[in-house]
Design an enzyme around this catalytic site. Structure first.
Site, PDB file in Angstrom:
ATOM      1  NE  ARG A  99      -4.036   1.946   0.906  1.00 30.02           N
ATOM      2  CZ  ARG A  99      -5.006   2.291   0.074  1.00 30.02           C
ATOM      3  NH1 ARG A  99      -4.977   1.923  -1.204  1.00 30.02           N
ATOM      4  NH2 ARG A  99      -6.024   3.011   0.500  1.00 30.02           N
ATOM      5  CB  THR A 372      -8.935  -0.494  -7.633  1.00 29.85           C
ATOM      6  OG1 THR A 372      -8.873   0.676  -6.820  1.00 29.85           O
ATOM      7  CG2 THR A 372      -8.277  -1.647  -6.956  1.00 29.85           C
ATOM      8  CB  SER A 443      -7.111  -0.102   1.205  1.00 33.28           C
ATOM      9  OG  SER A 443      -7.545  -0.747   0.033  1.00 33.28           O
ATOM     10  N   GLY A 465     -13.443   0.838  -5.460  1.00 33.15           N
ATOM     11  CA  GLY A 465     -13.446   1.702  -4.273  1.00 33.15           C
ATOM     12  C   GLY A 465     -14.227   1.057  -3.147  1.00 33.15           C
TER      13      GLY A 465
END
Ligand code: GLY
Length: 563
Positions: A99, A372, A443, A465
């Site tokens: 991350r 993503t 996240s 998301g």
């Protein structure tokens, strides 16, 4: 949340989405030994070629990852970060956190004005929105721990793809054209993405090819030090960002213990903090486990109601308790405790919606110590990897590093810029997810692997998301409760609730009008929008005969390949 704020959130989330086109095809690609499912056919094939050369799932992960950075610039990346959950053929499991991190000089109020209000777009657009990327460090961690082929063989296909180019798909042309103004606004030179794109156009990225060559030749330092780092830091500084050489050279990916829990006969392995994915997935599945779900009609009013109420309660806890475990104490055991969850669901009624403001977060038992991408791989040796990576929203911050050809994330928006102020996904956060120097932002990415009777059963994940968790959830239920095949499961219309805003988002045309009216009469607010799609799930199911079935989401250009 105010209506206009909600609309901004949704429209930004949808920037790169197309109207849901849910194909009716039910059976996915079937393979006997190995499979790669990713957002682009080129990347899936590159991963599979590595497997055919006797590489393992980790080799294929590295190759697929760098290929997506070239061919899928909306989310594939070397300028972002992500998570991997793995399961080896001997049953050992683990997770890698690559991350992004906040820069060293980042601070709690960096996106607030003198009056303490959030400054519009500051955490989402341009160089000030960028977190320290973890993707390259992540790929090297994976390679060093598990890789079996030479690194140069894994990255070379991506270099060739960047240099020689690839064809733009119809969906990609739409997405690139939508982002062109933002690229122009954010950068101080004309980027290669700023033109009118059409299907069949060719994209060549020579500067990106050279950056990838430095990574090939110098290893991790080819990104975090030397020429690439100079180009990165100089350009970010030119644009008013705060990332330094110190930030880049200090970045480390971290091996973590995944969240593991049982749901009926299945053992679920998913991502832990700093992703909320595994914890929320555990909470929601445990909330609904006492109900005889397979007897409730799929996507019926009752089904949507039950999942929605469980989701509301879990996302309320997410907002209050969750943040980077290296910075804040998070009561993971208490939050996933069966008694705690039973108590949270005690206010659920089939007769009416529980309004979100009445839910808030639970009383925990105590502290124990939009864009993503996801790909799933199973190799011919039985190893499995589930990887979700991100730039955050489509094309991240839209900063394309001058001279280095890669896009930088806008992951800083995943922090809570101000308590109770929604981020771009409408997610609320608390002090637990406030900004701090070198902290990782919370996240929702949920790369997940499922076992049944000690054997590998499924590998799955998705972008989307805040909707990632609920899309993974629905696909788990499609398989475990409704006995669907993988492609059939991925094709199903999806819905989502995240506590606040207090709305059920639904894919348009996916749900009967009667179901929507009965939900409304129970007090639910429904949000549909022409362009709305929820997630792009890429997954692999191990069939009873040992074959693999791919589920490649028809909402994107996603493709499963295998042998
Ligand atoms: N940037 C989306 C997520 O990490 O949840």
């Amino acid at each position: 949340m105010k209506k206009n704020c909600l609309l901004i959130t949704i429209s930004l989330f949808l920037l790169n989405c197309e109207k849901a086109t849910i194909k009716k095809k039910k059976t996915g690609v079937i393979a006997q030994k190995a499979m790669v499912v990713s957002a682009r056919v080129e990347a899936s094939k590159i991963g599979l070629d590595i497997l055919k050369k006797n590489g393992n799932a980790y080799d294929a992960m590295v190759a697929t990852h760098f290929a997506l950075a070239v061919v899928y610039p909306v989310a594939g990346n070397i300028g972002g970060g992500g998570f991997m959950v793995y399961r080896n053929n001997d049953g050992t499991k683990g997770a890698l956190d690559f991350r992004e991190k906040a820069p060293v000089i980042a601070h709690r109020d960096m996106y607030l004005d003198a009056q303490g209000n959030v400054i519009k777009n500051k955490s989402t657009e341009g160089a000030y929105a960028v977190g320290i990327p973890g993707s390259v460090a992540g790929a090297f961690e994976v390679f060093e721990k598990f890789g079996s082929l030479p690194f140069k063989d894994l990255i070379q296909p991506a270099i060739d793809l960047a240099r020689n180019g690839f064809k733009v798909t119809k969906k990609q042309a739409i997405s690139l054209n939508r982002a062109a103004d933002k690229f122009e606004k954010v950068n101080n030179y004309k980027t290669l993405f700023e033109k009118e794109w059409k299907e069949g156009d060719w994209i060549q990225q020579e500067e990106l090819a050279q950056t990838l060559e430095r990574i090939r030749d110098l290893g991790k330092e080819g990104f975090y030090k030397g020429k690439t780092a100079d180009l990165f830091v100089n350009y970010v500084t030119e644009l008013g960002g705060i990332i330094s050489h110190e930030d880049l050279s200090k970045y480390k990916a971290i091996w973590r213990k995944p969240i593991t829990f049982n749901y009926r006969d299945y053992n679920i392995i998913s991502m832990t903090l700093p992703s909320s994915g595994g914890i929320c997935l555990a909470q929601i599945l445990k909330s609904i486990e006492p109900y005889d779900i397979s007897k409730i009609k799929h996507n019926s009013t009752k089904y949507i109601q039950l999942l929605t109420e469980a989701e509301k309660r879990s996302y309320a806890d997410r907002a209050n308790f969750l943040g980077d475990i290296d910075f804040v104490k998070v009561p993971i055991d208490s939050l996933t405790d069966t008694e705690y969850i039973k108590q949270r669901m005690s206010t659920f009624s089939w007769n009416k919606a529980t309004p979100s403001p009445e839910i808030s977060h639970g009383k925990i038992l105590g502290y124990e110590s939009d864009e993503t991408t996801h790909y799933s791989i199973i190799d011919q040796f039985g190893n499995a990897v589930s990887v979700t990576t991100t730039l955050n929203t489509g094309y991240g911050s839209k900063v394309l590093v001058k001279g280095a050809g890669f896009i930088l994330n806008n992951e800083m928006d995943d922090f809570s810029s101000k308590p109770n102020n929604p981020n771009i996904y409408g997610l609320i956060g608390s002090e637990a997810n406030s900004i701090a120097s070198e902290k990782r932002m919370l996240s929702s990415m949920t790369p997940t692997i499922i076992e049944k009777n000690g054997k590998l059963k499924m590998v799955l994940g998705t972008p989307g998301g805040s909707t990632i968790i609920t899309s993974v959830l629905q696909n788990i239920l499609n398989i475990t409760e409704y006995n669907m095949g993988m492609q059939e499961s991925v094709n199903q219309p999806r819905f989502h609730h995240q506590w606040l805003p207090d709305v059920i988002r639904m894919e348009p045309k996916g749900f009967d009008i009667q179901i929507k009216s009965s939900l409304k009469s129970l007090g639910y607010t429904i949000l549909e929008k022409n362009a709305l799609i929820i997630g792009r799930v890429d997954a692999i199911l191990v069939l009873p005969n040992g074959n693999l079935e791919g589920g490649a989401d028809p909402r994107g250009d996603d493709t499963a390949v295998g042998f």
